[in-house]
Design a protein around this motif. Sequence first.
Motif, short mmCIF file in Angstrom:
data_model
loop_
_atom_site.label_atom_id
_atom_site.label_comp_id
_atom_site.label_asym_id
_atom_site.label_seq_id
_atom_site.Cartn_x
_atom_site.Cartn_y
_atom_site.Cartn_z
N ARG A 138 0.84 -1.19 0.00
CA ARG A 138 0.00 0.00 0.00
C ARG A 138 0.87 1.25 0.00
NH1 ARG A 138 -3.00 0.16 5.75
NH2 ARG A 138 -3.25 2.33 5.25
N ASN A 139 0.26 2.37 -0.22
CA ASN A 139 0.95 3.65 -0.22
C ASN A 139 0.79 4.35 1.12
OD1 ASN A 139 1.79 3.39 -2.88
ND2 ASN A 139 -0.05 4.36 -3.67
N ILE A 140 1.77 5.19 1.42
CA ILE A 140 1.69 6.05 2.60
C ILE A 140 1.96 7.48 2.15
CG2 ILE A 140 2.37 4.31 4.28
CD1 ILE A 140 5.18 5.71 4.25
N VAL A 141 1.68 8.41 3.04
CA VAL A 141 1.91 9.83 2.79
C VAL A 141 3.04 10.29 3.69
CG1 VAL A 141 0.88 12.13 2.77
CG2 VAL A 141 -0.54 10.13 2.33
N LYS A 142 3.99 11.01 3.12
CA LYS A 142 5.08 11.59 3.91
C LYS A 142 4.67 12.99 4.35
CE LYS A 142 8.43 8.55 3.58
NZ LYS A 142 9.12 8.04 4.74
N LEU A 162 8.47 8.73 12.38
CA LEU A 162 7.36 8.48 13.28
C LEU A 162 6.09 8.40 12.44
CD1 LEU A 162 6.45 8.14 16.22
CD2 LEU A 162 6.28 10.63 16.37
N ARG A 163 5.44 7.25 12.45
CA ARG A 163 4.31 7.00 11.55
C ARG A 163 3.01 6.77 12.31
NH1 ARG A 163 5.28 2.64 7.08
NH2 ARG A 163 6.70 4.32 6.53
N ALA A 164 1.92 7.33 11.77
CA ALA A 164 0.58 7.07 12.29
C ALA A 164 -0.02 5.92 11.49
CB ALA A 164 -0.29 8.31 12.13
N ILE A 165 -0.51 4.90 12.20
CA ILE A 165 -1.15 3.75 11.55
C ILE A 165 -2.51 3.51 12.20
CG2 ILE A 165 1.05 2.66 10.94
CD1 ILE A 165 0.63 0.72 13.30
N ASP A 209 -6.63 3.68 12.26
CA ASP A 209 -7.80 4.42 11.77
C ASP A 209 -7.41 5.87 11.54
OD1 ASP A 209 -10.40 4.82 10.97
OD2 ASP A 209 -11.23 4.85 12.99
N VAL A 210 -6.57 6.10 10.53
CA VAL A 210 -6.04 7.43 10.22
C VAL A 210 -6.88 8.03 9.10
CG1 VAL A 210 -4.02 8.71 9.43
CG2 VAL A 210 -3.73 6.73 10.93
N LEU A 211 -7.47 9.20 9.39
CA LEU A 211 -8.35 9.88 8.45
C LEU A 211 -7.70 11.14 7.90
CD1 LEU A 211 -11.68 9.60 10.48
CD2 LEU A 211 -10.74 7.99 8.81
N LEU A 212 -8.19 11.61 6.78
CA LEU A 212 -7.63 12.80 6.13
C LEU A 212 -7.69 14.04 7.02
CD1 LEU A 212 -9.14 12.19 2.61
CD2 LEU A 212 -6.70 12.24 3.15
N ASP A 213 -8.78 14.24 7.73
CA ASP A 213 -8.91 15.46 8.52
C ASP A 213 -8.03 15.48 9.77
OD1 ASP A 213 -10.42 13.58 9.89
OD2 ASP A 213 -12.13 14.90 10.22
N ARG A 256 -6.32 5.03 6.43
CA ARG A 256 -7.27 3.92 6.41
C ARG A 256 -7.52 3.57 4.93
NH1 ARG A 256 -12.70 5.06 9.50
NH2 ARG A 256 -13.49 5.50 7.43
N PRO A 257 -7.58 2.29 4.59
CA PRO A 257 -7.65 1.90 3.17
C PRO A 257 -8.81 2.48 2.36
CG PRO A 257 -7.18 0.00 4.54
CD PRO A 257 -7.47 1.14 5.47
#
Length: 174
Positions: free
Chosen positions: A2-6, A107-110, A112-116, A132-133
């Motif tokens: 999957r992809n992540i955002v930096k 340091l990564r958030a994993i 139930d991570v939402l856009l807002d 979240r997928p």
Amino acid sequence: MRNIVKHDGTIVVDAWQVLEHPAEGDSLALPEGPCLVPAELWLAGREHFVGNEQVGLWLDSHEEPELIADHIHQLPLIAVNFPKFSDGRGYSSARLLRERFGYRGELRAIGDVLLDQLQFMKRCGFDSYALRPDKDISKAPRCLNFFSNAYQAATDNDEPLFRRRGEFPVAATA
């Protein structure tokens, strides 16, 4: 994969696999490639993991960063799990890891991570985000910088807005 955002808004392929707690009686099996081990299991087997740039750990929301404080500089990546979007304990964990314990790695958030939540997570010290997928990752770069100014001090700026505007200069101490 999957992809992540930096933190700068770039979207990249996530090479890190998050390992869940093994079932009762099973042992932890490390896959080929980078992986994130549950914090309690990393601590139990740290002599096998220290120095391995392919093994990081993840903290669950109920686990205090103090658990790993003596070992954070040996970790290439620490993830903090958000089991549900309304659980804000991960924000505190991020601030503690950055400000009190001086963690400078990724340091990564994993979970139930939402856009807002992205901009608030960024201000607390997160620098990568596994959304979240079911969320549209292409919207993430805009969400990371939705507000141009923040009132409060945080890990990204240690002065509140009123001090940055010069209205209330810091008094000199004697």
